[in-house]
Structures are given as C-alpha cells and as structure tokens.
Enzyme design. Structure first.
Site, PDB file in Angstrom:
ATOM      1  N   THR A  15       1.649 -15.889   6.272  1.00 15.74           N
ATOM      2  CA  THR A  15       1.836 -16.592   7.672  1.00 15.74           C
ATOM      3  C   THR A  15       2.986 -16.004   8.184  1.00 15.74           C
ATOM      4  O   THR A  15       3.119 -15.556   9.237  1.00 15.74           O
ATOM      5  CB  THR A  15       1.577 -18.075   7.272  1.00 15.74           C
ATOM      6  OG1 THR A  15       0.574 -18.320   6.604  1.00 15.74           O
ATOM      7  CG2 THR A  15       1.877 -18.856   8.789  1.00 15.74           C
ATOM      8  N   VAL A  16       4.417 -16.155   7.551  1.00 17.51           N
ATOM      9  CA  VAL A  16       5.456 -16.046   8.267  1.00 17.51           C
ATOM     10  C   VAL A  16       5.925 -14.386   8.457  1.00 17.51           C
ATOM     11  O   VAL A  16       6.413 -13.907   9.298  1.00 17.51           O
ATOM     12  CB  VAL A  16       6.866 -16.839   7.228  1.00 17.51           C
ATOM     13  CG1 VAL A  16       8.136 -16.303   8.050  1.00 17.51           C
ATOM     14  CG2 VAL A  16       6.434 -18.147   7.267  1.00 17.51           C
ATOM     15  N   ALA A  45       6.970  -5.721   1.426  1.00 16.77           N
ATOM     16  CA  ALA A  45       6.359  -5.636   0.079  1.00 16.77           C
ATOM     17  C   ALA A  45       5.205  -6.925   0.106  1.00 16.77           C
ATOM     18  O   ALA A  45       5.627  -7.990   0.582  1.00 16.77           O
ATOM     19  CB  ALA A  45       7.319  -6.117  -1.046  1.00 16.77           C
ATOM     20  N   ARG A  47       1.501  -8.891  -2.607  1.00 20.50           N
ATOM     21  CA  ARG A  47       0.835  -8.548  -3.692  1.00 20.50           C
ATOM     22  C   ARG A  47      -0.289  -7.693  -3.790  1.00 20.50           C
ATOM     23  O   ARG A  47      -0.435  -6.799  -4.452  1.00 20.50           O
ATOM     24  CB  ARG A  47       0.388  -9.995  -4.047  1.00 20.50           C
ATOM     25  CG  ARG A  47       1.022 -10.894  -5.088  1.00 20.50           C
ATOM     26  CD  ARG A  47       0.633 -12.118  -5.495  1.00 20.50           C
ATOM     27  NE  ARG A  47       0.208 -12.749  -4.274  1.00 20.50           N
ATOM     28  CZ  ARG A  47       0.118 -13.955  -3.982  1.00 20.50           C
ATOM     29  NH1 ARG A  47       0.381 -14.730  -5.004  1.00 20.50           N
ATOM     30  NH2 ARG A  47      -0.127 -14.637  -3.059  1.00 20.50           N
ATOM     31  N   GLY A 185      -1.579 -22.642   9.497  1.00 17.45           N
ATOM     32  CA  GLY A 185      -0.467 -21.866   8.847  1.00 17.45           C
ATOM     33  C   GLY A 185       0.681 -22.900   8.649  1.00 17.45           C
ATOM     34  O   GLY A 185       1.828 -22.439   8.307  1.00 17.45           O
ATOM     35  N   LYS A 203      14.304 -29.747   2.160  1.00 21.17           N
ATOM     36  CA  LYS A 203      15.048 -29.296   3.461  1.00 21.17           C
ATOM     37  C   LYS A 203      16.222 -30.448   3.577  1.00 21.17           C
ATOM     38  O   LYS A 203      17.309 -30.144   3.932  1.00 21.17           O
ATOM     39  CB  LYS A 203      14.049 -29.501   4.488  1.00 21.17           C
ATOM     40  CG  LYS A 203      13.009 -28.373   4.646  1.00 21.17           C
ATOM     41  CD  LYS A 203      11.930 -28.669   5.516  1.00 21.17           C
ATOM     42  CE  LYS A 203      10.750 -27.558   5.717  1.00 21.17           C
ATOM     43  NZ  LYS A 203       9.537 -27.926   6.089  1.00 21.17           N
TER      44      LYS A 203
HETATM   45  P1  NAP Z   1       2.057 -17.180   2.202  1.00 17.22           P
HETATM   46  O1  NAP Z   1       1.469 -17.160   3.648  1.00 17.22           O
HETATM   47  O2  NAP Z   1       1.755 -17.637   1.016  1.00 17.22           O
HETATM   48  O3  NAP Z   1       2.705 -15.575   2.095  1.00 17.22           O
HETATM   49  C1  NAP Z   1       3.360 -15.329   0.947  1.00 17.22           C
HETATM   50  C2  NAP Z   1       3.655 -13.671   0.948  1.00 17.22           C
HETATM   51  O4  NAP Z   1       4.358 -13.241  -0.344  1.00 17.22           O
HETATM   52  C3  NAP Z   1       2.296 -12.996   0.805  1.00 17.22           C
HETATM   53  O5  NAP Z   1       2.307 -11.838   1.823  1.00 17.22           O
HETATM   54  C4  NAP Z   1       2.183 -12.493  -0.665  1.00 17.22           C
HETATM   55  O6  NAP Z   1       1.351 -11.235  -0.712  1.00 17.22           O
HETATM   56  C5  NAP Z   1       3.489 -12.251  -0.914  1.00 17.22           C
HETATM   57  N1  NAP Z   1       3.723 -12.181  -2.223  1.00 17.22           N
HETATM   58  C6  NAP Z   1       3.536 -13.200  -3.203  1.00 17.22           C
HETATM   59  N2  NAP Z   1       4.134 -12.912  -4.498  1.00 17.22           N
HETATM   60  C7  NAP Z   1       4.750 -11.554  -4.289  1.00 17.22           C
HETATM   61  C8  NAP Z   1       5.017 -10.759  -5.226  1.00 17.22           C
HETATM   62  N3  NAP Z   1       5.484 -10.868  -6.381  1.00 17.22           N
HETATM   63  N4  NAP Z   1       5.630  -9.561  -4.447  1.00 17.22           N
HETATM   64  C9  NAP Z   1       5.482  -9.279  -3.364  1.00 17.22           C
HETATM   65  N5  NAP Z   1       4.930 -10.041  -2.559  1.00 17.22           N
HETATM   66  C10 NAP Z   1       4.483 -11.157  -3.163  1.00 17.22           C
HETATM   67  O7  NAP Z   1       3.646 -17.942   2.708  1.00 17.22           O
HETATM   68  P2  NAP Z   1       4.125 -18.178   3.893  1.00 17.22           P
HETATM   69  O8  NAP Z   1       3.497 -19.481   4.547  1.00 17.22           O
HETATM   70  O9  NAP Z   1       4.451 -17.088   4.863  1.00 17.22           O
HETATM   71  O10 NAP Z   1       5.841 -18.829   3.533  1.00 17.22           O
HETATM   72  C11 NAP Z   1       6.835 -17.950   3.281  1.00 17.22           C
HETATM   73  C12 NAP Z   1       8.039 -18.618   2.808  1.00 17.22           C
HETATM   74  O11 NAP Z   1       8.528 -19.331   4.086  1.00 17.22           O
HETATM   75  C13 NAP Z   1       7.901 -19.993   1.893  1.00 17.22           C
HETATM   76  O12 NAP Z   1       9.152 -20.125   1.208  1.00 17.22           O
HETATM   77  C14 NAP Z   1       7.727 -21.040   2.746  1.00 17.22           C
HETATM   78  O13 NAP Z   1       8.397 -22.249   2.313  1.00 17.22           O
HETATM   79  C15 NAP Z   1       8.458 -20.699   3.972  1.00 17.22           C
HETATM   80  N6  NAP Z   1       8.240 -21.344   5.304  1.00 17.22           N
HETATM   81  C16 NAP Z   1       6.899 -21.443   5.782  1.00 17.22           C
HETATM   82  C17 NAP Z   1       6.637 -21.858   7.055  1.00 17.22           C
HETATM   83  C18 NAP Z   1       5.398 -21.928   7.484  1.00 17.22           C
HETATM   84  O14 NAP Z   1       5.237 -22.394   8.681  1.00 17.22           O
HETATM   85  N7  NAP Z   1       4.398 -21.303   6.920  1.00 17.22           N
HETATM   86  C19 NAP Z   1       7.890 -22.274   7.859  1.00 17.22           C
HETATM   87  C20 NAP Z   1       9.163 -22.075   7.410  1.00 17.22           C
HETATM   88  C21 NAP Z   1       9.208 -21.786   6.064  1.00 17.22           C
HETATM   89  P3  NAP Z   1      -0.051 -11.085  -0.455  1.00 17.22           P
HETATM   90  O15 NAP Z   1      -0.317 -11.524   1.203  1.00 17.22           O
HETATM   91  O16 NAP Z   1      -0.554  -9.722  -0.856  1.00 17.22           O
HETATM   92  O17 NAP Z   1      -0.925 -12.274  -1.192  1.00 17.22           O
HETATM   93  N1  HSE Z   2       4.746 -26.377   5.123  1.00 13.61           N
HETATM   94  C1  HSE Z   2       6.109 -26.754   5.675  1.00 13.61           C
HETATM   95  C2  HSE Z   2       5.836 -27.710   6.885  1.00 13.61           C
HETATM   96  C3  HSE Z   2       6.414 -25.336   6.597  1.00 13.61           C
HETATM   97  O1  HSE Z   2       4.676 -28.190   6.744  1.00 13.61           O
HETATM   98  O2  HSE Z   2       7.201 -28.177   7.476  1.00 13.61           O
HETATM   99  C4  HSE Z   2       7.707 -25.312   7.387  1.00 13.61           C
HETATM  100  O3  HSE Z   2       8.886 -25.351   6.483  1.00 13.61           O
END
Ligand code: NAP
Ligand code: HSE
Length: 320
Positions: A15-16, A45, A47, A185, A203
């Site tokens: 997502t991010v 990078a 998975r 997301g 946080k």
């Molecule tokens: P996500 O959608 O689950 O994405 C995770 C990514 O990491 C995927 O692209 C996955 O690959 C990749 N990945 C997982 N294991 C891996 C490995 N061993 N080697 C290489 N790539 C790997 O998560 P997200 O929502 O983007 O969140 C990512 C981070 O940002 C987290 O720490 C989350 O807490 C933080 N965050 C999220 C938000 C939000 O609103 N979503 C806001 C602020 C902070 P594949 O795509 O191939 O599976």
């Molecule tokens: N899962 C987190 C939230 C993403 O809902 O606030 C942002 O850090």
C-alpha cells in the site's frame, strides 16, 4: 553524497511503497525542485515479483540485499513492516552507508536505542515521520518542543479504529467496518495490530520517547482492545451526546509517565468526537505552551507517501 542525483531504493511495494512509486512517476519534477537536485527511484524489493501493482515503472527484485548493496542508492525507504526481516535490513542499510527512511512504527518503537546507535555510528540519517500519524508532521513537531515540560498528550493515533468507530455509529457492523478500512489501505497487514491497540501503542511510545529524550518501551503502554465495545455501546454513547473513540493518552507525572490506549467516551462535539475516517488528532498540553493540536489524515498510501517523501527530500537537501 555529491550534488548529483540521489538514488532511492524501496524495501516493500505494498500500500505505502506503491504510493511512493506512483508519486515518483507522477511528480518527480516537484520532488527534484524541493530537494534542489534530482531524486531518482532506482529499484524496489518485494516478496512476489509476479504480483500486479500500480506503482509506476520501478524495477522490482526479490532480493532486498541487492538494494542495500546498490552503489546508486543513497537512501533506503523501508516499508515492509514488522521487525523481521525489516530490522536486519534497516541495520544493514545503515551499516552499508545508506540513509534510512521508515514508516515502520513497530520497529522504531521497539528497537529505538539500537536503531539510533546504528545511525549515529554510521553517521547516516534515520527518519520516521511516516511512522506516526502518516501525513501529519507530528514527529517533526514534537522535536521542536525540547524545552517544554509535557503534561498530557492525548489523541487518536490509529486511523483504522477511528474509521471503525465512525462507521459503527452510522450502523455498520464491526466486521463490515474493518473490511472497508482494510480495502481502503488503512489497516495493518494483520489488522489485530489496529483493533487490539498495538499500532497506537507503538506510535504513542515513539512520541513519548521524543518528548522525554529517552526510550519509552511500548510494553509500558496499557492496552484495551476495541473488540470489547458492542454495537449498542455506540448508540448508548450517542444518547449522552458522546462518541466512542480509540484514544491514546500519556500522562507525564512527576515520577513516571503513564500511558494507555483503548476505547473511551469523548464529547460528540470535541475534536476527537468529530473525527471520522482515517483522521488522526493529537493534542499536547505542556507548561510553556498550554495547548498544541495537530490533525489530518493518519493512514492510507498517499498520506504516508507524503511524509516519506518529505523525509527523503530533507535528506537530499541536507546532504547536498
Ligand atoms: P503492505 O501493503 O503489507 O506491504 C508490505 C510490502 O512488503 C509488500 O510489498 C511485500 O511484498 C513486501 N515484503 C514483505 N516481506 C518482504 C520481504 N521479506 N522482502 C521484500 N519485500 C517484502 O504494508 P503497508 O500497508 O504498505 O505498510 C508498510 C509499513 O508502513 C508498515 O510498517 C506499516 O505499519 C507502515 N504504515 C502503513 C500505513 C498505511 O496506511 N498502510 C501508514 C503509515 C505507516 P509483496 O507485495 O510481494 O507481498
Ligand atoms: N494501520 C495504521 C492506522 C496505518 O490505521 O493508523 C497508519 O499508521
């Protein structure tokens, strides 16, 4: 870094990460102008290299270590999440002389001392504005408050639970509301991190650590799950002109700081009561400054990419 282009490598393209990739595709001129030099997304990078994505045209690899070893990359952006393998990769990036930008609140909250020590030792930057409240610049804001004695920090630090509460008071079930937050997301890869309070606790621990200038471990935050609130709880609160919100509160006493996250009633017309969707609200009361408030979108790909790119731009400018 010289004053040539700054190469960026992404660890994660979910997502991010995808939102960061799209921003590089859509607005590289704006990013370059803000940085005062070209900033180039070199590789990402993942998975699963076969997964379809909307992430611009960044080349993908399934070997995250190739990002750490690429001489063209000066800044590694970690958006995998969790502690393993993200922790090893972030430490490895710093050891390899890369600056690190991360949105990973779990890693920063738990590994605070070792991460800061790694960055200090490597003489590289570690930035994590996106780890708390996504687009809302509250990490930067707290860093400007070194002279104040904080009294109370209070707010909504998790967008998913605010979204669920605001949908449930409009009649959705818990399951429907969580499914919508996931589809948008906002939720973590394992949404129990949102609804059971781990995410808000990470946080809150980060903000306390900044304000106190020393590590406050997230295990010290008392957590109560949102799951215990039945649908009837939202209508009962409404009858009292109140709303239920998932609050994060830190009380900075003279002896010890007490922190908690969990569902609480707030007045319906308060900032927290008015918040809906992925909105975050953070209020800080202190001795020199009675009340400071930050608010804005605290979850979602684009909001988080905005904070990440702000950190990348700051590194590119400072290290020019
Ligand atoms: P996500 O959608 O689950 O994405 C995770 C990514 O990491 C995927 O692209 C996955 O690959 C990749 N990945 C997982 N294991 C891996 C490995 N061993 N080697 C290489 N790539 C790997 O998560 P997200 O929502 O983007 O969140 C990512 C981070 O940002 C987290 O720490 C989350 O807490 C933080 N965050 C999220 C938000 C939000 O609103 N979503 C806001 C602020 C902070 P594949 O795509 O191939 O599976
Ligand atoms: N899962 C987190 C939230 C993403 O809902 O606030 C942002 O850090």
């Amino acid at each position: 870094m010289s004053d040539g282009p700054v190469g960026v490598g992404l660890l994660g393209l979910g997502t991010v990460g995808s939102a960061v990739g799209r921003a590089f595709a859509d607005r590289s001129r704006r990013i370059d102008a803000a940085a005062g030099r070209p900033v180039k997304l070199v590789a990402a990078a993942v998975r699963d290299a076969q997964k379809p994505r909307e992430a611009g045209d960044v080349p993908v690899t399934t070997d995250p270590h190739s990002i750490l070893e690429d001489p063209e990359i000066a800044v590694v952006v970690e958006v995998i999440g969790g502690t393993d393998p993200a922790g090893e990769l972030v430490h490895g990036a710093l050891e390899n002389g890369k600056h690190v930008v991360t949105a990973n609140k779990e890693l920063v909250a738990k590994d605070w001392n070792a991460l800061h020590e790694s960055a200090r030792h490597a003489r590289r930057e570690l930035r994590f504005e996106a780890a708390v409240a996504a687009a809302v610049p509250v990490v930067a804001g707290m860093r400007t408050l070194g002279a104040v004695r904080p009294r109370v920090l209070r707010g909504l630090l998790n967008g998913t639970t605010t979204y669920i509460c605001s949908r449930m008071e409009a009649g959705s079930s818990f399951e429907e509301a969580l499914a919508q937050a996931t589809a948008a997301g906002y939720a973590e890869a394992d949404p129990s991190n949102d609804v059971d309070g781990h995410d808000a606790a990470y946080k809150l621990a980060i903000l306390i650590s900044i304000l106190e200038g020393r590590h406050y471990h997230p295990d010290n935050v008392r957590r109560t799950s949102l799951r215990g609130v039945a649908a009837g709880g939202f209508s009962a609160a409404a009858a009292r002109a109140a709303r239920i919100r998932y609050l994060a509160v830190a009380d900075f006493g003279d002896r010890a700081t007490k922190a908690r996250v969990g569902p609480e009633e707030v007045p319906a017309d308060s900032l927290e009561g008015q918040a809906a969707g992925p909105m975050n609200v953070i209020t800080l009361e202190s001795d020199l400054v009675p009340r400071l408030v930050w608010s804005g979108p605290g979850a979602g790909g684009d909001a988080t990419a905005s904070a990440i790119l702000g950190d990348v731009i700051a590194i590119a400018r400072a290290r020019g």
